[in-house]
Design an enzyme around this catalytic site. Structure first.
Site, PDB file in Angstrom:
ATOM      1  N   LYS A   5       0.813  -1.218   0.000  1.00 25.98           N
ATOM      2  CA  LYS A   5       0.000   0.000   0.000  1.00 25.98           C
ATOM      3  C   LYS A   5       0.847   1.269   0.000  1.00 25.98           C
ATOM      4  O   LYS A   5       0.385   2.339  -0.427  1.00 25.98           O
ATOM      5  CB  LYS A   5      -0.933   0.001   1.209  1.00 25.98           C
ATOM      6  CG  LYS A   5      -1.987  -1.096   1.220  1.00 25.98           C
ATOM      7  CD  LYS A   5      -3.100  -0.819   0.242  1.00 25.98           C
ATOM      8  CE  LYS A   5      -4.253  -1.795   0.421  1.00 25.98           C
ATOM      9  NZ  LYS A   5      -5.386  -1.486  -0.478  1.00 25.98           N
ATOM     10  N   SER A  29       1.934 -10.066   0.790  1.00 23.41           N
ATOM     11  CA  SER A  29       1.956  -8.698   1.303  1.00 23.41           C
ATOM     12  C   SER A  29       1.091  -8.591   2.550  1.00 23.41           C
ATOM     13  O   SER A  29       0.017  -9.197   2.622  1.00 23.41           O
ATOM     14  CB  SER A  29       1.454  -7.716   0.247  1.00 23.41           C
ATOM     15  OG  SER A  29       1.546  -6.388   0.733  1.00 23.41           O
TER      16      SER A  29
END
Length: 312
Positions: free
Chosen positions: A59, A305
């Site tokens: 992000k 992730s």
């Protein structure tokens, strides 16, 4: 924000985003593991370890792209997030000296809330899920004049997330297939944009939160259930800008159960001693469960992730 459905993105956009954000992000490593070490019917699997990214997830790529390429008002920026996007925006805003206010639902993990607070952002805990936090953030935008940084449905966010694919293309040039977790779909859209249909790009989502699956069935973004413990993969619907990109350039998604995600977390830990969030392990769960079955010599990259989690 760009009118829904009108964003036209290309590889050059991602290259430019990478040029801008490269000094601020980590070029995360890849790790190739023999299939036999994971009881998988392939020669090897390559993990793209975004768990090691600044602020703990991919992000940060979209966050810096937004903050470095858009005009920031004096009121700063605002974001709604299940946790990782908020942590990323808070971190990037802190580094760049920009005021930030982050709206998160009550389901946000304490570790993610702590990351946001330590970055110095104002934090607001609002609602039972991401949709409620988003609604409150939109009210704040109207009253404060702050700039909204959307978690997935923003052209700059998609471009930033696509820089992960730029790195994979350099690190694993002979990749055949990329598996990536799907919530709102910004990362999937960015990766699909970079490869432009030249590789198999497959989203993986929880059975309890099938945002992309429901959208493909309906032919447009629609509300889906949000019944998964992988809360960062459980927005109410896929992004309006995301949908036409992934519908055109990605393959049909794979659904996995929460139990299969838990098993994937443990398998990643056993193999490489990295503990991924449920959101980060979902893509690997597609392989481990057999819901995606690659050919023996298929070169598969799995995006791992989300490192903002504790074991147990």
């Amino acid at each position: 924000m760009t009118t829904p459905g009108t964003a036209v993105l290309c590889r050059a956009d991602i290259e430019e985003a990478h040029r801008v954000i490269a000094p601020w992000i980590r070029r995360t490593p890849v790790l190739t593991i023999a299939g036999r070490d994971l009881d998988l019917p392939v020669e090897s699997v390559t993990l793209k370890l975004e768990t090691l990214q600044r602020a703990g997830s991919f992000k940060i790529r979209g966050a810096f792209t937004n903050l470095l390429t858009r005009e920031i008002p004096p009121a700063g920026v605002v974001a709604a997030s299940g946790g990782n996007h908020g942590a990323a925006v808070a971190y990037a805003a802190c580094v760049l000296g920009i005021p930030a206010r982050i709206f998160v639902p009550r389901t946000a993990a304490p570790l993610k809330l702590d990351r946001i607070r330590r970055a110095g952002a104002q934090i607001e805990v609002e609602g039972a899920g991401y949709a409620e936090a988003l609604a409150r953030s939109e009210t704040w935008v109207r009253t404060s004049g702050a700039l909204a940084i959307h978690a997935f449905d923003q052209p700059e966010t998609i471009r930033g997330q696509g820089t992960l694919a730029l790195e994979i293309a350099d690190q694993v040039p002979d990749v055949d297939t990329i598996l990536v977790g799907v919530g709102g779909g910004g990362l999937l859209a960015g990766i699909a944009t970079w490869y432009g249909g030249t590789r198999r790009i497959i989203g993986v989502e929880p059975e309890g939160s099938p945002t992309l699956t429901r959208a493909l069935e309906a032919g447009k973004p629609v509300d889906a259930p949000t019944d998964s413990f992988a809360t960062s993969l459980s927005p109410r619907r896929i992004g309006e800008l995301v949908y036409p990109i992934v519908a055109r350039l990605a393959e049909s998604p794979v659904l996995v159960t929460d139990a299969e995600i838990v098993a994937a977390q443990q398998a990643i830990w056993d193999a490489v001693r990295i503990w991924a969030e449920p959101e980060g392990a979902a893509a690997f769960a597609a392989l481990l469960s057999g819901r995606y079955q690659p050919s023996r010599n298929e070169r598969v990259v799995v995006v791992v992730s989300g490192g903002n989690a504790t074991m147990g």
